[in-house]
Design a protein around this motif. Structure first.
Motif, mmCIF file in Angstrom:
data_model
loop_
_atom_site.group_PDB
_atom_site.id
_atom_site.type_symbol
_atom_site.label_atom_id
_atom_site.label_comp_id
_atom_site.label_asym_id
_atom_site.label_seq_id
_atom_site.Cartn_x
_atom_site.Cartn_y
_atom_site.Cartn_z
ATOM 1 N N ASP A 148 13.032 45.566 10.597
ATOM 2 C CA ASP A 148 11.848 44.987 9.416
ATOM 3 C C ASP A 148 12.702 45.574 8.126
ATOM 4 O O ASP A 148 12.144 45.068 6.889
ATOM 5 C CB ASP A 148 10.577 45.889 9.668
ATOM 6 C CG ASP A 148 9.877 45.441 10.753
ATOM 7 O OD1 ASP A 148 10.360 44.380 11.342
ATOM 8 O OD2 ASP A 148 8.999 46.344 11.285
ATOM 9 N N ASP A 265 -4.986 36.475 -0.498
ATOM 10 C CA ASP A 265 -3.535 36.995 -0.101
ATOM 11 C C ASP A 265 -2.636 35.868 -0.781
ATOM 12 O O ASP A 265 -2.542 34.627 -0.313
ATOM 13 C CB ASP A 265 -3.416 36.957 1.527
ATOM 14 C CG ASP A 265 -2.144 37.292 2.081
ATOM 15 O OD1 ASP A 265 -1.038 37.016 1.433
ATOM 16 O OD2 ASP A 265 -2.121 38.159 3.182
ATOM 17 N N LEU A 571 9.112 43.295 3.601
ATOM 18 C CA LEU A 571 9.357 43.279 5.278
ATOM 19 C C LEU A 571 10.160 42.159 5.369
ATOM 20 O O LEU A 571 10.165 40.942 5.019
ATOM 21 C CB LEU A 571 7.909 42.413 5.764
ATOM 22 C CG LEU A 571 7.988 42.529 7.261
ATOM 23 C CD1 LEU A 571 8.434 43.470 8.158
ATOM 24 C CD2 LEU A 571 6.640 41.481 7.835
ATOM 25 N N THR A 577 9.789 39.057 3.064
ATOM 26 C CA THR A 577 8.306 39.074 2.582
ATOM 27 C C THR A 577 7.439 40.097 1.853
ATOM 28 O O THR A 577 7.855 41.006 2.487
ATOM 29 C CB THR A 577 7.748 38.699 4.216
ATOM 30 O OG1 THR A 577 8.318 37.834 4.909
ATOM 31 C CG2 THR A 577 6.165 38.289 4.461
ATOM 32 N N VAL A 579 4.341 42.239 1.639
ATOM 33 C CA VAL A 579 3.286 42.451 2.584
ATOM 34 C C VAL A 579 2.213 43.335 1.625
ATOM 35 O O VAL A 579 2.717 44.163 0.850
ATOM 36 C CB VAL A 579 3.709 43.496 3.775
ATOM 37 C CG1 VAL A 579 2.414 43.910 4.607
ATOM 38 C CG2 VAL A 579 4.641 42.669 4.542
#
Length: 590
Positions: A148, A265, A571, A577, A579
């Protein structure tokens, strides 16, 4: 000089294409015997030159003709289309004789076999001589590599052990370099001297995603040509009104969210936009995830693919080939659903071509182009290759641009001066409009472009690249055997104060200044789209999307991040990404 009459023995000439296949003056990316070439038509006839720019190895066939100049797309180096001489520099493209016989274009590539007088590096060390973190027997450093945050682990090791270090993944040695000068020959040398790490191709094939991203050699060349045509500036100009209408959809969706006070989001919102753009451009299919009723079905399936690929690439053993975990069964179901959906899209495109054969000469999108084209062996592309490229372009078009935009907004929330500068530019360029009305307007946002570049410098969606030499090579002064894994860190050097001033600060102005103030600004170390002949084919589209969305957002809305800046985490799931990035939009206060 290349000549339409050619030169040398006739047997030295190789067929590169039918003349009728290369319409217009070019430039046309062609190849002969695995050698990349570029063909342009001039007043005195066709000219063929070495196909890679001497600067950083970009494919010149992906550039443009501007008057009598051949212009490289990456950094705008200009070459006289008749002579190959660079405008404003001493470089000169090597030329190949070319002739046309019976409608076939024949090229003699022998001039390119003449070695340049350049000393080859000599090895004084082996991989065993490199420093690196200690590992355990049999498993090496696998326990230290948290998938991760693998990018951060690599960066921590680079800071501790220097610009070139060794690690071990199981029994396989892997070299990690953070020096962009050492990585540049790897970018330039693909797909001949270097390739992606071999597990990449195998894992993509298992996931039914064999396409231009994972292909190597001649298979890559034929697929790359079609991908670049689908994403070309010419095609993008014709497609822009559709992109503009999708941006208007996003504006309407966000206006409704602002009125209701709904928390968004942001990454997921932006993926809706990018997947709508990609499906229309690549497939000619309006998925409409922004305003459609079944708006998240495809996204729910897509979200499993890149994380699964990342997980498998960093697994100590290919367990999924022997037994399936619950996460693998979810992936199987997602891939089956995507395959069914894409099969329907491909069948519809086949029917259009069958009903109207003239479409084959002027395909409307990438799928039609692949169905009408021939592979490196002169045969139609196999269905699995067409499906693999469709899935690859859908994935790449969704995640990468959406995440870069999300990271840009994240940093803008903490940079009011940058936000105000972006807003002033949007007001000046857009006037009373909410979205850029045409491509020329969309390209008139230098500050929005600077914001995107700064976001990609601090949070590149690809913070490292994987390589593998196809032959024994020397990197720096280290002998690297064929098949050795190499990781080149892309973000680490851009956070070096000797390359960028205040490297940890979000300063879009640095891209406007571009080093003219004397502050460090090493643009060559900034490779968010990769470099060399395999540079991302979708970079032009991505930058247009970024400019359009950033300008629209600044023009119409105030943005408030929900939660603290430090609560937004990185991430690594094949792409970097964000998060926990949630925002609330408000109608802009005038």
């Amino acid at each position: 000089m290349a000549s339409g009459d050619g030169g040398g023995a006739k047997d030295d000439f190789r067929r590169v294409a039918r003349a009728s296949e290369l319409t217009g003056d070019g430039p046309h990316a062609i190849s002969a015997g695995g050698v990349d070439l570029v063909l342009v038509r001039t007043k005195s006839g066709p000219r063929v030159f070495e196909g890679r720019c001497p600067h950083q190895g970009a494919l010149l066939g992906e550039g443009e003709l501007d008057g009598g100049d051949l212009v490289c797309k990456n950094h705008r180096w200009r070459f006289d289309a008749e002579t190959g001489r660079r405008k404003g520099g001493a470089e000169c493209l090597r030329a190949c004789p070319v002739r046309e016989e019976g409608g076939e274009l024949l090229v003699d590539v022998a001039p390119l076999a003449i070695a340049r007088t350049q000393a080859k590096p000599k090895a004084t060390r082996t991989i065993a001589d490199l420093p690196g973190p200690p590992g355990l027997p049999f498993i090496g450093n696998f326990l230290s590599v948290d998938a991760d945050r693998i990018h951060e682990v690599f960066e921590e090791w680079a800071a501790q052990y220097g610009p070139m270090l060794r690690i071990s993944l199981g029994r396989r040695p892997v070299v990690v370099t953070s020096d962009p000068k050492l990585a540049e020959p790897m970018f330039r040398g693909r797909p001949d001297t270097f390739r992606r790490m071999s597990p990449v191709e195998a894992i993509f094939a298992e996931m039914y995603a064999s396409g231009v991203f994972s292909a190597e050699g001649d298979a890559w060349r034929s697929q790359r040509r079609l991908a670049m045509e689908a994403l070309s500036q010419r095609h993008l100009r014709g497609f822009y009104p559709t992109l503009e209408s999708i941006a208007q959809r996003l504006h309407r969706r966000w206006t409704a969210a602002a009125q209701s006070g709904r928390v968004l989001d942001l990454a997921e919102e932006l993926k809706r936009f990018t997947v709508d753009v990609t499906t229309l451009l690549v497939f000619g299919h309006d998925l409409d995830t922004l305003e459609g009723k079944d708006d998240d079905v495809i996204q729910r399936h897509l979200e499993h693919v890149f994380p699964a690929f990342h997980r498998r690439l960093n697994s100590p053993m290919p367990y999924w080939r022997y037994f399936r975990l619950p996460q693998d069964r979810k992936l199987d179901r997602a891939l089956e659903a995507l395959h069914a959906w894409l099969t329907g899209v491909v069948l519809a495109a086949k029917k259009k071509l069958a009903d109207d054969p003239s479409r084959a000469a002027h395909p409307a999108n990438f799928i039609e182009a692949m169905l009408a084209a021939k592979d490196a062996n002169g045969s139609p592309f196999a269905d699995d290759v067409i499906f693999g490229n469709a899935l690859t372009m859908l994935l790449a078009g969704e995640d990468t641009t959406a995440y870069t935009l999300a990271w840009a907004v994240h940093h803008l929330c903490d940079a009011p001066d940058a936000w105000n500068a972006l807003r002033r530019e949007a007001d000046d360029v857009l006037g009373t409009s909410t979205v850029a009305a045409d491509l020329d307007t969309a390209n008139r946002f230098p500050y929005a472009t600077a914001v995107a570049n700064e976001a990609m410098r601090l949070r590149p969606v690809a913070p490292h690249f994987f390589f593998e030499p196809n032959e024994d090579v020397v990197v720096g002064d280290v002998a690297i055997p064929r098949g050795t894994g190499i990781v080149a860190l892309a973000r680490f050097p851009t956070r070096d104060p000797s390359r960028f001033h205040e490297p940890l600060s979000f300063l879009p102005e640095r891209w406007i200044d571009a080093g003219s103030s004397g502050k460090p600004h090493d643009v060559a170390s900034h490779v968010p789209f990769g470099s060399g002949p395999r540079i991302c084919p979708g970079r032009t589209l991505a930058l247009v999307e970024m400019r359009v969305v950033l300008a629209m957002l600044a023009k119409s809305f105030d943005v408030e991040r929900v939660g603290r800046s430090q609560d937004v985490k990185e991430l690594m799931a094949f792409t970097l990404t964000p998060v926990g990035l949630r925002v609330r939009l408000k109608k802009r206060a005038r």
